[in-house]
Scaffold this active site. Sequence first.
Site, PDB file in Angstrom:
ATOM      1  N   SER A  12      10.704  15.493   0.463  1.00 12.39           N
ATOM      2  CA  SER A  12      12.034  15.658  -0.145  1.00 12.39           C
ATOM      3  C   SER A  12      12.456  17.119  -0.140  1.00 12.39           C
ATOM      4  CB  SER A  12      12.034  15.150  -1.591  1.00 12.39           C
ATOM      5  OG  SER A  12      13.290  15.415  -2.193  1.00 12.39           O
ATOM      6  N   THR A  48       8.004  23.268  -1.737  1.00 14.39           N
ATOM      7  CA  THR A  48       7.366  23.432  -0.439  1.00 14.39           C
ATOM      8  C   THR A  48       8.264  22.924   0.683  1.00 14.39           C
ATOM      9  OG1 THR A  48       5.224  23.173  -1.506  1.00 14.39           O
ATOM     10  CG2 THR A  48       5.256  22.988   0.881  1.00 14.39           C
ATOM     11  N   CYS A  49       8.924  21.812   0.458  1.00 13.83           N
ATOM     12  CA  CYS A  49       9.823  21.257   1.482  1.00 13.83           C
ATOM     13  C   CYS A  49      10.988  22.213   1.738  1.00 13.83           C
ATOM     14  CB  CYS A  49      10.340  19.887   1.053  1.00 13.83           C
ATOM     15  SG  CYS A  49       9.052  18.664   0.762  1.00 13.83           S
ATOM     16  N   ALA A  50      11.567  22.734   0.666  1.00 15.77           N
ATOM     17  CA  ALA A  50      12.674  23.676   0.799  1.00 15.77           C
ATOM     18  C   ALA A  50      12.227  24.931   1.549  1.00 15.77           C
ATOM     19  CB  ALA A  50      13.216  24.037  -0.580  1.00 15.77           C
ATOM     20  N   SER A  86       9.895  25.132   3.820  1.00 19.11           N
ATOM     21  CA  SER A  86       9.726  24.847   5.250  1.00 19.11           C
ATOM     22  C   SER A  86      11.084  24.843   5.961  1.00 19.11           C
ATOM     23  CB  SER A  86       8.979  23.527   5.474  1.00 19.11           C
ATOM     24  OG  SER A  86       9.778  22.404   5.205  1.00 19.11           O
TER      25      SER A  86
END
Length: 165
Positions: free
Chosen positions: A54, A59-61, A63
């Site tokens: 999500s 961490t997703c943001a 990447s």
Amino acid sequence: MSTITLKGNEIHTSSQLPAVGTKAADFKLVKSDLSTASLADYAGQKVILNIFPSIDTGTCATSVRKFNEKAAGLENTKVLCISRDLPFAQGRFCGAEGIANVDTLSDFVDGSFGKAYGLDIIDGPLKGLHSRCIVVLDTDGKVIYTEQVAETTEEPNYDKALAAL
């Protein structure tokens, strides 16, 4: 099935990532303007699939931000950031962050991308979302690099993914 962890606790994905040397499966994903994108739309380009649970997690943001920075200087290469988030959430994030060098694509409709690529999480608190993975394709749509991040809270190896190009 693959075993990964979330904060040290085992969770599992539906299968294995596509093997290096195989042709990548086509897909139909939703763009931020609600139109459909397919792998065929990127024919003749190198493609980095940055896949994550999500965009609304740290961490997703990160990447997406890092690939946005690195993608700016890549020739004939497209970075596709793929999750099951609604296209509106992806668009909101990219707009607020000034992200313009990657395409965000959503698998929210039926999760078929996650199933085809063997990366949908099948148990645990993130069940139904995608595991954190990188799949790099050459200009012919063949898989040249894959990484399924072992611990979901950790970032992928950007340098290895980019070196595969």
